[in-house]
Design a protein around this motif. Structure first.
Motif, PDB file in Angstrom:
ATOM      1  N   TYR A  34       0.877  -1.178   0.000  1.00 11.98           N
ATOM      2  CA  TYR A  34       0.000   0.000   0.000  1.00 11.98           C
ATOM      3  C   TYR A  34       0.905   1.215   0.000  1.00 11.98           C
ATOM      4  N   THR A  74      -1.973  -1.511  -4.019  1.00 10.87           N
ATOM      5  CA  THR A  74      -2.753  -0.296  -4.256  1.00 10.87           C
ATOM      6  C   THR A  74      -1.856   0.922  -4.192  1.00 10.87           C
ATOM      7  N   TYR A  82      -2.196   5.131  -4.359  1.00  6.64           N
ATOM      8  CA  TYR A  82      -3.110   6.268  -4.350  1.00  6.64           C
ATOM      9  C   TYR A  82      -2.414   7.507  -4.880  1.00  6.64           C
ATOM     10  N   THR A 110      -1.461  -3.615 -10.253  1.00  9.63           N
ATOM     11  CA  THR A 110      -1.696  -2.719  -9.133  1.00  9.63           C
ATOM     12  C   THR A 110      -3.004  -1.960  -9.336  1.00  9.63           C
ATOM     13  N   ILE A 111      -3.748  -1.796  -8.238  1.00 13.40           N
ATOM     14  CA  ILE A 111      -4.945  -0.963  -8.299  1.00 13.40           C
ATOM     15  C   ILE A 111      -4.489   0.482  -8.116  1.00 13.40           C
ATOM     16  N   ASP A 124      -5.501   4.370  -7.859  1.00 15.53           N
ATOM     17  CA  ASP A 124      -6.621   5.273  -7.649  1.00 15.53           C
ATOM     18  C   ASP A 124      -6.123   6.701  -7.804  1.00 15.53           C
TER      19      ASP A 124
END
Lengths: 502, 473
Positions: free
Chosen positions: B401, B425, B427, B448-449, B451
């Motif tokens: 993260y 993830t 961000y 990878t997510i 956002d």
């Protein structure tokens, strides 16, 4: 002084010393015998009792009651934002789509649904009331949401719906107490209090449990829905305001400088420390730490509670307006508080009691306005938490204290002037999102008119157990010894709703 | 019955007594050896007395040990070796005592002493193997050479539960993790051995434990279902318990004649069993596989370091009870200074979650952060970092993260994170990325997510309109 006097004096002193020596030796032996006995006894009985402190794994440190503590197991959620729609919104005009009910609209309610049942206001035979909103399926999860919440409909793929929540209280105050304290009667600690008792809070300059209310009234159950019950009072919710001073009397009185304030708090704490020395009452230590926190809060709280420094696009997103008291402002504040490490933010929005007794409480008028006042900002909250990487560690819960009847209300046997529904305990909808909750999921089902739960039935205890589970606690092991027995939030009930956990 | 209990009681004194001869005889040998030097010659007179005490306690241990061995069920060969070695210790120590008392006694003192030392070690080790299992001593070392350290304690998922052979792929792993430790080749509590199907079917001292075709009558199931507090409940209260699913699966297996060959799909299944079987498959476990807490345990961090950080109102605490991995958080104090970082770096083995959001973190700070290679979660949102700083993070191979929201980083900086293979993830809300950048990011981090935020909630005229007013009109 003569030689003799001097000698006598020496003798006296020697005798005194001898006496002291004797005493101390005797004293020591006596004490140690007692001490050893006590130790042995303690260890013998230690295995017999279930000490609550050991069981809950939570130690209460009166000097630092709010320091962060360890969860029992690795937690998904660091914080909780609980959005309570006080008055109980109608599931039948929001999420529980019942086309069959439409077909029965205007017919007399079948006796089978009335026999042996108690309602708050319905008397005699009421008429059935079809859904007063259009529904459509949304998102990849094909979740039914009514036209009353167009924005929320766009993010259903982030939420887990509980469609078959039940309760056993059909009046607001006891039902609200049930949802938040696990008991319909007064005196139990609230969900947020249990949370701060178990976990403390991360930001030492802000309260760990903040309560924000909107809608013009406090919830019917009053402040006891965020009270600390029998837990130490430091764990109760702190009610803040989004209008004016965030906490009443947080500003120093006119003419008092910050230095003077510090000096007076120091002086009070010194006196308290002296008191503690003579009485050893742990509540005094709590009091000292509370004074220190209050002093820090005077700076930190107004800063975090001020939403005017948020950029315009955020205000547009939430529909918030600085300087006014509104649910949208509170929702934005909730995000800011969670971002600053506040553990539990509890929002109450009053005005969802759609009986149909007047236009503001009509299911096709006032209710729609209420929906519009929360739809956009709740959607913004979820998306804003998501883009900040906070949704992973923040649990968002939405719901009321019970549901509403598929029948139209007929107060005193006469039809109400507007369309409305009575309190209903047997089925209503809640949703949760974030912090390890499944995305785009629906659990539980009601019968074809939404009267009772037919599968996936859950009760408030189950929701409480699930919230504690996400915070890293086994709800059966987070206990507090009171009146001779260990108490817990879910008392004798509660089962984690594992189906909605990802 | 009373006699048996008395025997058992004295038997249970064995673990208590057994450490006395070990310690006392070792002391005797040590003194004997030291007294060879002129400086310590004065110790010599103590040696025979200590030897005598040692051999008396060794004798007591032999007696209690024998009582224990007949009242409980242990591996016979291991027990008899342990017994004879113990008796040998007693005898050799007595002979050595005789030699000390009477130097004319015709034995070689050196050989005898060495022999006693060896015997003590062997007997002790055998005793340890009996109580803790024969691989107890070297188990921790095995972990160094094997990445599969959890193999003995957790059940591996099966690829396809319906195709799996019920006994060997589904039932055996349950026994392995919950039963074998007391019912195995070395130790057979209640004379029951479960690691071989034939021996399991034979049962224990109270008879058969499995009645094929009748789960309700099977002692195994009965005992599993007894209340945990019942003394006959299995596994014993303090041992890891079977889950509800596991009991149900055992029940199902026995109902289907405790077959050892058939595949799951060949046996009748209720919906419940079907779902339990599916739960054994890799999928749900895969879900848990991405855990941001390393599976391998770590030593406890130095409390002093933690206290120092806490003194600066930085929050440092384990991620949960009984886990030594730490999380750190600068939410109360947003000023990160050099000394804080040095302390953090010293917590490198334990520190896995770090939150520096909205602090004064700058590129230079990241030099130290880049050394915290066990980090799985790192929050740098709202800080002053730039692309330059990000290049310091390339060693954080465990990172899952990463929050860079509201920073000045650009696509160039993010490129340097490509090496972070476990990144789950990322961000990037409110950073200077354009839509072109977003597309190339997806290619750069396929697993990878990402956002990038900036969510728009469309304006609807209904949002601010009140229904009541419409009606009035």
């Amino acid at each position: 002084m003569t030689q003799k006097e001097l000698h006598n004096q020496r003798l006296l002193r020697e005798a005194e010393r001898a006496v002291i020596r004797m005493q101390t030796r005797r004293h020591f032996i006596k004490e140690s015998a007692m001490g050893l006995g006590a130790l042995a006894l303690g260890s013998m009985f230690g295995s017999c009792t279930n000490s609550p402190v050991q069981q809950s794994g939570v130690t209460f440190d009166p000097a630092h009651p709010l320091l962060p503590k360890l969860p029992q197991f690795a937690a998904k959620a660091k914080s909780v934002i609980y959005l309570h729609m006080a008055g109980a919104p109608s599931q039948l005009e929001l999420f529980d789509y019942k086309p069959e009910l439409m077909k029965m609209d205007g017919q007399d309610c079948p006796q089978s649904l009335l026999q042996g049942k108690k309602f708050a206001f319905i008397r005699g035979v009421p008429k059935m009331l079809g859904p007063q909103a259009k529904f459509a399926q949304h998102g990849e999860s094909r979740t039914w949401v009514s036209e009353n919440m167009p924005h929320l409909a766009s993010i259903v793929d982030e939420l887990s719906f509980l469609k078959a929540v039940t309760t056993d209280q059909f009046n607001h105050a006891p039902a609200q107490l049930m949802v938040h304290t696990g008991s319909a009667r007064l005196g139990r600690p609230s969900l947020g209090s249990w949370t701060t008792y178990g976990l403390g809070t991360e930001n030492q300059n802000l309260p760990g449990f903040v309560v924000l209310t909107s809608g013009g009234k406090n919830p019917d159950a009053g402040k006891s829905v965020w009270g600390s019950g029998f837990l130490p009072s430091v764990y109760q919710g702190v009610q803040c305001r989004s209008e004016g001073d965030p906490v009443l009397f947080i500003k120093d009185p006119e003419g008092m400088s910050r230095d003077l304030r510090k000096a007076s708090i120091d002086a009070i704490n010194e006196v308290n420390a002296e008191e503690y020395k003579s009485y050893n009452d742990p509540e005094i230590l709590s009091r000292i730490s509370q004074y220190e926190m209050a002093y820090n809060m005077q700076i930190a709280a107004p800063e975090v509670m001020d939403i005017s420094n948020e950029p315009d696009y955020i205000h547009e997103m939430y529909g918030s307006k600085p300087g006014k008291g509104s649910f949208a402002n509170n929702v934005l504040l909730a995000r800011k508080l969670v971002e600053k490490g506040v553990r539990f933010v509890q929002l109450f929005d009053w005005g969802w009691d759609s009986h149909g007794t007047d236009a503001s409480l009509a299911i096709d008028l006032g209710f729609i306005n209420k929906c519009r006042s929360v739809d956009k900002c709740i959607t913004a909250l979820i998306l804003d938490l998501k883009q900040r990487g906070l949704l992973e560690e923040t649990l968002v819960v939405w719901g009321g204290e019970f549901g509403r009847t598929p029948m139209a209300e007929n107060r005193e046997g006469k039809p109400n002037p507007y369309k409305g529904r009575d309190h209903h305990t047997e089925a209503f909808t809640m949703w949760m999102a974030g912090a390890g909750i499944k995305k785009g999921f629906t659990y539980g089902e009601t019968d074809e008119i939404g009267y009772s739960a037919i599968s996936g039935k859950v009760e408030p205890f189950d929701i409480q157990a699930t919230i504690l589970n996400q915070l890293g606690f086994d709800h059966e092991k987070l206990t507090y010894e009171f009146q001779g027995r260990p108490f817990r939030l879910t008392d004798t009930r509660g089962k984690v709703i594992t189906d909605i956990l990802s | 019955m009373i006699l048996l209990s008395v025997i058992e009681f004295f038997g249970h004194l064995h673990p208590l007594l057994v450490h006395l001869p070990l310690g006392i005889l070792l002391i005797a040998l040590m003194l004997q050896w030291m007294s060879r030097k002129n400086k310590y010659v004065a110790l010599q007179p103590a040696v025979p007395l200590i030897l005598l005490i040692g051999s008396v306690t060794a004798f007591a241990s032999c007696i209690t040990g024998y009582l224990l061995s007949i009242s409980d069920d242990y591996d016979q060969s291991l027990v008899s070796w342990h017994m004879w070695m113990g008796i040998a210790v007693t005898l050799v120590s007595l002979i050595l005592y005789a030699k000390e008392k009477n130097p004319a006694f015709a034995v070689n003192k050196k050989i005898l002493s060495l022999g006693l030392l060896l015997l003590l070690m062997i007997t002790g080790h055998l005793g340890g193997s009996l109580t803790h299992g024969s691989d107890y001593l070297i188990k921790p070392l095995q972990q160094i050479f094997s990445t599969d350290s959890m193999a003995n304690t957790s059940i591996k998922p099966v690829a396809n539960a319906q195709e799996a052979i019920v006994y060997s792929d589904i039932i055996t792993p349950i026994f392995q993790t919950k039963c074998y430790s007391c019912h195995n080749a070395n130790k057979q509590k209640g004379s029951l051995r479960m690691d071989e199907i034939s021996l399991l079917m034979k049962g224990g001292k109270d008879g058969k434990v499995i009645t094929p075709g009748n789960a309700g009558e099977s002692e195994l199931i009965k005992r599993l279902l007894l209340p945990t507090d019942d003394e006959h409940h299995m596994p014993p209260k303090e041992k890891p318990q079977l889950t509800e699913n596991q009991v149900a699966l055992l029940h199902w297996w026995i109902t289907n004649n405790a077959d050892t060959q058939k595949k799951a799909k060949e046996l009748a299944q209720t919906d419940k069993i079907k779902s339990f079987l599916t739960a054994l498959q890799a999928a749900p476990v895969l879900r848990n596989e991405r855990t941001d807490i390393p599976v391998v345990a770590v030593a406890r961090a130095d409390e002093k370091l933690i206290d120092q950080l806490k003194g600066k109102s930085i929050i440092v605490l384990p991620v949960a009870q009984n886990i030594n991995y730490l999380q750190a958080n600068f939410v109360t104090d947003s000023l990160v200074d050099k000394s804080d970082l040095q302390l953090l770096v010293q917590l490198k083995p334990q520190l896995i979650w770090l939150k520096l959001a909205n602090t004064n973190t700058i590129d230079e700070t990241l030099t130290n952060i880049g050394q915290l290679t066990n980090l799985t979660r790192l929050d740098l949102s709202g800080t002053q970092i730039t692309d330059k700083g990000l290049t310091q993070l390339t060693n954080l191979a465990s990172l899952q993260y990463l929050n860079l929201a509201e920073t000045k980083i650009t696509i160039q900086g993010i490129q340097s994170l490509k090496k972070l293979g476990k990144l789950h993830t990322l961000y990037l809300f409110n950073t200077s990325l354009n839509s072109q950048d977003r597309l190339s990011l997806k290619k750069m981090f396929p697993a990878t997510i990402i956002d990038t935020g900036g969510y728009n909630i469309p304006y609807l005229k209904e949002d601010t309109m009140l229904v009541k007013e419409l009606i009035k009109k």
